[in-house]
Each structure stands twice: as C-alpha cells, then as structure tokens.
Design an enzyme around this catalytic site. Structure first.
Site, PDB file in Angstrom:
ATOM      1  N   TRP A 105       4.859  -3.517  79.953  1.00  0.00           N
ATOM      2  CA  TRP A 105       4.416  -3.440  78.555  1.00  0.00           C
ATOM      3  C   TRP A 105       5.008  -4.590  77.745  1.00  0.00           C
ATOM      4  CZ3 TRP A 105       7.483  -0.914  74.265  1.00  0.00           C
ATOM      5  CH2 TRP A 105       8.856  -0.890  74.564  1.00  0.00           C
ATOM      6  N   ASP A 106       6.007  -5.273  78.325  1.00  0.00           N
ATOM      7  CA  ASP A 106       6.634  -6.436  77.699  1.00  0.00           C
ATOM      8  C   ASP A 106       5.564  -7.436  77.244  1.00  0.00           C
ATOM      9  OD1 ASP A 106       8.184  -5.064  79.565  1.00  0.00           O
ATOM     10  OD2 ASP A 106       9.481  -6.752  80.012  1.00  0.00           O
TER      11      ASP A 106
ATOM     12  N   GLU B 158      14.640   4.637  78.281  1.00  0.00           N
ATOM     13  CA  GLU B 158      14.536   5.244  79.610  1.00  0.00           C
ATOM     14  C   GLU B 158      15.742   6.105  79.969  1.00  0.00           C
ATOM     15  OE1 GLU B 158      13.695   1.787  82.005  1.00  0.00           O
ATOM     16  OE2 GLU B 158      11.591   1.796  81.401  1.00  0.00           O
TER      17      GLU B 158
ATOM     18  N   LYS C 223      19.141   3.353  75.818  1.00  0.00           N
ATOM     19  CA  LYS C 223      19.071   2.130  76.614  1.00  0.00           C
ATOM     20  C   LYS C 223      18.546   0.953  75.786  1.00  0.00           C
ATOM     21  CE  LYS C 223      16.921   0.113  80.717  1.00  0.00           C
ATOM     22  NZ  LYS C 223      15.951   0.219  81.775  1.00  0.00           N
ATOM     23  N   GLN C 224      17.503   1.190  75.015  1.00  0.00           N
ATOM     24  CA  GLN C 224      16.837   0.112  74.272  1.00  0.00           C
ATOM     25  C   GLN C 224      16.067   0.746  73.118  1.00  0.00           C
ATOM     26  OE1 GLN C 224      14.448  -0.096  78.032  1.00  0.00           O
ATOM     27  NE2 GLN C 224      13.069  -1.263  76.712  1.00  0.00           N
TER      28      GLN C 224
HETATM   29  C1  BGC Z   1      13.073  -1.921  80.509  1.00  0.00           C
HETATM   30  C2  BGC Z   1      11.576  -1.837  80.311  1.00  0.00           C
HETATM   31  C3  BGC Z   1      10.964  -3.148  80.666  1.00  0.00           C
HETATM   32  C4  BGC Z   1      11.368  -3.584  82.058  1.00  0.00           C
HETATM   33  C5  BGC Z   1      10.866  -4.971  82.408  1.00  0.00           C
HETATM   34  C6  BGC Z   1      13.372  -2.339  81.926  1.00  0.00           C
HETATM   35  O1  BGC Z   1      14.759  -2.471  82.091  1.00  0.00           O
HETATM   36  O2  BGC Z   1      13.677  -0.677  80.285  1.00  0.00           O
HETATM   37  O3  BGC Z   1      11.278  -1.507  78.983  1.00  0.00           O
HETATM   38  O4  BGC Z   1       9.575  -3.028  80.611  1.00  0.00           O
HETATM   39  O5  BGC Z   1      12.771  -3.615  82.152  1.00  0.00           O
HETATM   40  O6  BGC Z   1      11.346  -5.916  81.509  1.00  0.00           O
END
Ligand code: BGC
Length: 758
Positions: free
Chosen positions: A353-354, A480, A591-592
């Site tokens: 989704w990035d 996550e 996490k983010q």
């Molecule tokens: C992140 C995701 C991201 C993926 C690829 C993961 O660590 O939690 O949001 O899409 O890395 O960058």
C-alpha cells in the site's frame, strides 16, 4: 527513537562516495551503490568476484518466481503459494588474474580504494591500486551504468594501468545465470540457448516455474586487439583473454550488454534474434553517458530540492530522489514500486500500500504520467483483486497486501486476510490523482470500475452491529501491532471515504456523462438497488471518538495495558527479532501511524485541535518499527508547530539508508520510505496539501537551514517555492494563473513572483 546514524559516506551535495574499503560494510554499500532504470536494477557488488559477505543481486521489474514451498496452513483464504522478484543474471561477471593471483578484495593487497556514485549521471565508479605481487602494482577502474532511455541496456568499463612493473593479465568476462537467490538459498534459472562469436556472446534463460524468459547478450570493445577464448559452463558464457602490459601502459575494455525480458508479448521464437539485433545496434558508453546526463538534467530540473546550509540533508534528499526515480519513472503500467525497489531481496521485491500512500504524492507533483501508470497497474490487476475477494468470501475486489503480479503474495494470513489498506489506498490514490490532475477521463474509464469493485468489497466485508452501526470486525489496520480488532479507525474511516467518493463519482457521471455511466454500470453488473445502501453504510460507519476529538484506534484500545516504549532496551529492536510474536499484541504500543495516517491523508477534513490531541496521544506510543512512520510524524509535527520534533523525524527519514539507521540497509534500500522523505520536505516543511479544493502552501523552515527550494507541477502549472529565513517566494514557471491557499489566504500565483514575509 533510539536510532543512531552510522556516518560512513563522504558528505557532498551531488556525490555519494566511499573512501577506503571496509569489509564489514560491503553489503550495505552494495545496496547504497545500486543502479536501476525501472526496467532492471543491479546492486553495487564487486563484479570481479568477492569471497566476503556479498549479495550479487540483479533484478528485472516484474520477473518473479513462485515460492518453492507451499504454505502449510491450508485454510480457505490463506495464500497457498507466495511469489517474489527473483535474482537474475550477473551481467557484470568478471574475473581478473595477474599471473596466478586472482583479484578478490576480501584478501587482495589494495590501497587508494574509492567509490563514487554521481547523482547527476547515474554513473558508478570504483578505483583502487592492487599489488598482486612484489614487482607489480596496477590501478584498476571499474565503471558501470544503466541506460536510462534504452532501458534494456547496461554498460561496464574497465581500465587497468600498470603503475609499477609489467603485468601479465588474464581476464574473463561473462554473463552468468547461476546467481543464487539468497532468501531461498538456490538458483531459479534454466538455460535455454547460447550463442557466441569472437566478441559477443548471449544466452537465453528461463525461470523455473513462471517460465519467464530473459535474453542477455554482450559484446566487448577493447583498446588492444584481443585473442579471445570462449568459456562455456552451465548457465554461463564468456570470453577469456590475455593482456600483457608494460609499466605505465593502460588497457581499457568496454562491455555493452542488452537484456530483454519477454514480458511485452514478443514471439518467444524471435527473442534471440531481437536480442542480437539490439546488441549490434547498441551505442558506445560515451554516447549513452551523454544521453544519461541529459536525462538526469531533466529530472533534476523538475525534481530537485535545494537546501542551503545543510549539506548532509542536501545529499540525503538528492539520494532519495535519485533512487526513487531509478526505481520508477512511469515507463510501463505493468511495473510497480517494491518496498525495496530493485535493490535487494527483502520483502520479495513486492509492492505494498506504500505505493499509493507514500510514493504516489511524489509522482503526482513531479511526474503525473508516472502517477497515472501506477494507478493503471491496479486497473490491470483488478481481475486478480476480484479473485482475492472471492477467496475471502467477499464480493468486489480486494487488493493484495503485497504483490508483483496482482495476486496476493503475502503468506502471513493475519496481514493478507485482515488488512484492507491496499484496497482503500487504491481508492484514495484515484481520488488524490483526480484531485490534482482533474483527469476525469481516467476516472470515468478506469477509476470508477476500481472504485465500484472496492466499494462492493468493503460493503460485503463490513457488517452491521446489533445497535445499527456499520464497521469492520476482525481486522488489522496499518498499526500491525494490533491484530483482529473491531472498528479500527483507519479501516473504517478510509472505507467511509471510499464509499462516499464512489457514490459521488457515480452521481457526477450520471449527470454529465450518461453514456459512460450506463456502460460502467453494465460492465460492472451494478444496479441502483445494489448501491442504494452504500450511503447508509458510510453514514453509519463507526469512528470512535471522545468529546475532545481523540479518536480511539480501535474499539477497546483505550483500555489496553499501557507500555512505556522507552523502557524497552535498545538492543531488543527490531522487536520482531527479539520478542515472542504474540507479545507485541498485548499492550498499547504502536508500530506506525494509524489514526495519524488518515489525519495526514485527508488532512483538510480535520481541524488543528483534533490533529494536536491525536498527535500528542499517539506519538509517544509509537516505536516507528516501520520505516514509513517517521515522515508522517514529521509532517504532522511541522503542521502543529513542533519544529524540533519535525526536524528530528525528518533527518531520520532522509538519511535512512545513507546512515543505515535501521541497521538493515544491507538487505536493500527502504525505497518506499525514501518517497516519504520527499513528502517530508514538500508536505512537511513546505506545508503543501493536495487534498483540498485548491493547492495549499504554508511553508516553514527548519532552524538550521538558510533556504530551501522545490518545484511542483499542479494542474499543468510548474510552480517553484523558495523559502528562506525571511521570505517565501512563489513563482509560476509555466502555465496559467493558479489560485492557491497560501497561509490560509486565497491568493493568485502568477508569473510575477509572489514574495511573502515570514
Ligand atoms: C509496514 C507496512 C509496509 C511494509 C512495506 C511493513 O513493515 O508495517 O505498512 O507496507 O512494511 O514497506
């Protein structure tokens, strides 16, 4: 954040340089010195062979293999087999002997080692002095480059000069399909065909299970006449020759390589012929070098960000832009942007989704046709997304969490089955693209179909609770660290906006383009009765919020056990490597950005007080275990006037790989996160917002900087913004007058530069 910069490369505004060779950093440097041209990428490995730690990585965008093992978990909806971008041909393969001594930097006696990547040309040069024996010392220069226009072509130039004594050299140059895909510990290629004559050789090889064919051929041109011997082994073909050099003599050899991936529908039987024809026509590296310089000049004219007073970050942001452009500039709608670009094997070369949330803004404002191509990728892979929705017992289309070919490649079921941000991200990407470009043609011909199918999916995956509210149960949001939650705010909010937008576009089409409207309904088999309740789902979508506007990340988040993230010892990061997997789910650590992510994406829909209260609540709980995280925080911190915080997050994002902040750059660059580093300046310090009716600008400047300048294209205008300590200067370089909101005032941007006192 407890992350420390590992400063190693020389700071320079246009060059990334390594002076002296440190073995312990060799794999990090391989990633840093990666070259790519969207079509293919090659790590900065030592082509002459290296017996130390190395990942000889060479990749083609869209060339992949299926994972050898099937997922042992066999429940319905769980991905049985994953796929990944496969390590391909070592087209730089070289071996050099002086007498009996072979060149291997792991144990050779060398000095004066230097390596430079020039961001203005994309040329990588490495040079050193080698003492193969007591009497002899030679200077070797390796140069490599990928053609940025004729993207099937690569070049290698080797120059050897005898500094002391004579040298009796043997050189072997070949193409080698024996590359080991490190993650799987094996090779995936089968040789199909080989050809050679005195100065050119070629091979066609095929991937084991996906049967993708690659032609790789090369020719050599040398400064001396050579007596070449063909060397053939399984999956290898090359030339060996001897060169005798007197003291102070220079020998030069140029290798021109053509690599053609059969993904464009060419007749396979003609691949060899097409390849050898292209090889014959391949121009010299001098000519291509000049063309690349022009290519890069055009890129920098459009995309450069200039920072005065901070060379470290000047280099950092240019390196980010350089790597992002190398990875993708919109050649082909079948390409996408892997989380690590074309620079390594981590994340399987897969796109996430990035793409729509972090990378798309860069292309929207610098290279609109590339932005459109990224969305077209999702259009072409709509059938796979529909298949995925069915696997999940839903309707419509569910976009994969990670993919190369449109099919879900993520075999971690909790992500693949519970995260829907790729689907809402694609819908957001369409909305964002149309908002910036006004490209209704794309919207009515492609976008709307995707929107309908994603909305269908959302409505079928969401559910009504007993108290008459709509939302998503058993999901995982972008954070996550919270699995299988109900009413994740991000999922619900993004779904709400997707449904609303789909209905808005349908209504608009019905009024202004009835023919497209009717044909879209027919194509999607959509009748009014089906979408009648989408409005209600959107209206009744739950986004839990207290009376002060503090949004609850999911139902029950506020009651989770509190964890002070500062109490976690630094050596326990990354947590996935040190904590039992389920332990990360047992508390309120993040996490983010999750709530903060949609406050950024739909920025204009939220007031400053709401952003503030949510930022202050969620930021201290966030450990930024995803590299995408710091930039989003930096952008919001800038908006909230938290200048120091914004700057700290910014530095981390901008030099993420150059300073190896996450200690994993050796696996490949954090390509999608370097896209957010660009956003960090333009959206963060520049205060650009593209989610309103008008373009918004409210620039600030970090304390340390004298000035910074960037350009953006917006609705066919080219606009330059220069911010210094006293003023903001906004100039319209191309296009018609534009009304924009500058520091909250509707102002016209004209070709007379607008100068605003700060
Ligand atoms: C992140 C995701 C991201 C993926 C690829 C993961 O660590 O939690 O949001 O899409 O890395 O960058």
């Amino acid at each position: 954040m407890g992350k420390i910069a590992d400063m190693y490369y020389t700071v320079d505004p246009w060059l990334v340089s390594e002076k002296g060779f440190e073995k312990s950093r060799s794999e990090v440097s391989e990633s840093i010195f990666s070259l790519a041209n969207e079509y293919m990428g090659v790590r900065g490995y030592f082509e002459e062979g290296y017996s130390g730690e190395t990942l000889i990585g060479s990749y083609f965008n869209g060339v992949y293999e299926n994972s050898p093992q099937e997922n042992h978990v066999k429940y319905k909806g769980i991905v049985a087999r994953s796929h990944f971008m496969v390590n391909a041909v070592d087209w730089l393969y070289t071996r050099i002997w002086c007498g009996d001594t072979s060149l291997d930097l792991a144990n050779a006696e060398i000095d004066n080692f230097e390596r430079h990547l020039d961001l203005r040309t994309g040329i990588l040069i490495r040079s050193f002095h080698w003492k193969p024996n007591k009497e002899t010392k030679v200077k070797i220069i390796f140069k490599r480059m990928l053609n940025m226009e004729e993207v099937t072509q690569g070049y290698q130039n080797i120059s050897i000069e005898t500094l002391e004594g004579d040298a009796d050299l043997t050189i072997l140059m070949g193409i080698d399909f024996n590359t080991i895909h490190k993650g799987e510990g094996r090779n995936f290629w089968k040789e199909q065909e080989k050809n050679s004559n005195h100065f050119s050789a070629s091979m066609i090889a095929e991937t084991s299970t996906t049967k993708q064919k690659v032609y790789a051929g090369f020719s050599i041109v040398a400064s001396k006449s050579l007596d070449t011997r063909i060397v053939e082994r399984d999956k290898f073909i090359g030339f060996e020759f001897n060169v005798k050099l007197k003291e102070k003599e220079v020998f030069e050899v140029e290798r021109r390589v053509t690599m053609i991936v059969n993904k464009t529908g060419i007749d396979e039987r003609n691949l060899s012929q097409i390849g050898s024809q292209a090889l014959k026509l391949q121009l010299s590296s001098n000519v291509v070098c000049e063309r690349n310089r022009i290519h890069w000049k055009n890129v920098w004219d459009q995309e450069d960000i200039q920072i005065e007073g901070d060379t470290r970050n000047q280099q950092g942001i240019r390196y980010c832009i350089f790597q992002l452009h190398q990875t993708y500039y919109g050649q082909n709608p079948n390409h996408n942007i892997g989380a690590k670009g074309l620079t390594g094997e981590a994340y399987g070369g897969l796109a996430f989704w990035d793409t729509e949330t972090c990378c798309l803004p860069f292309y929207l404002l610098t290279n609109l046709s590339a932005a459109k191509n990224l969305l077209e990728f999702r259009y072409y892979t709509l059938p796979q997304a529909k298949e995925r929705a069915k696997q999940l017992d839903c309707e419509g289309a569910c976009y994969p969490i990670a993919t190369l070919n449109g099919h879900e490649a993520c075999d971690l079921w909790q992500h693949a089955s519970l995260q829907f941000q790729p689907s809402t991200g694609v819908a957001y990407g369409i909305w964002h693209y149309v908002n910036v470009s006004h490209d209704k043609e794309f919207l009515y011909s492609h976008g709307i179909e995707i929107l309908i199918e994603v909305s269908r999916f959302l409505v079928s995956r969401g559910a009504w609770s007993t108290n008459g509210e709509f939302g998503f149960f058993g999901v995982m949001g972008p954070d996550e660290f919270q699995m299988m939650v109900n009413h994740n705010a991000y999922t619900n909010y993004m779904a709400k906006r997707t449904l609303e937008y789909t209905l808005e576009v349908l209504e608009e089409m019905k009024t202004i383009d009835r023919i497209s409207f009717q044909s879209t309904l027919a194509k999607c088999g959509l009748i009014e009765k089906e979408y009648q309740n989408w409005q209600e789902c959107a209206e009744k979508m739950v986004v839990l919020k207290d009376e002060n506007g503090l949004i609850e990340q999911h139902d029950g988040f506020f009651k989770l056990p509190e964890l002070d993230i500062h109490s976690i010892p630094v050596d326990e990061f990354p947590l996935y490597d040190h904590w039992s997997y389920d332990r990360i789910y047992r508390n309120n650590m993040i996490k983010q950005p999750d709530v903060l992510m949609f406050l950024f994406l739909y920025n204009q829909s939220f007031g400053i007080a709401e952003k503030q209260i949510n930022y202050e609540f969620y930021e201290p709980k966030t450990i930024h275990e995803s590299s995408l995280s710091p930039s989003i925080h930096s952008i919001l911190a800038s908006e909230l006037g938290k200048e120091q915080e914004a700057y700290q997050f910014f530095e981390f994002a901008t030099r993420m790989d150059l300073d190896n902040f996450n200690r994993n750059t050796r696996e490949g660059l954090h390509t999608t996160s370097i896209a957010s580093a660009w956003m960090n300046i333009v959206y963060g310090f520049g205060g650009v917002r593209t989610d309103g009716k008008e373009l918004i600008l409210s620039p600030t400047i970090p304390e340390k900087w004298k000035s910074y300048t960037f350009k953006i294209t917006y609705q066919k205008r080219l606009i330059q913004v220069k911010v210094d300590r006293m003023t903001v200067k906004i100039s319209l370089l191309k296009g018609d007058i534009l009304k924009a909101q500058i520091y909250n005032e509707l102002t016209e941007i004209t070709n007379i530069a607008l100068v605003i006192d700060r």
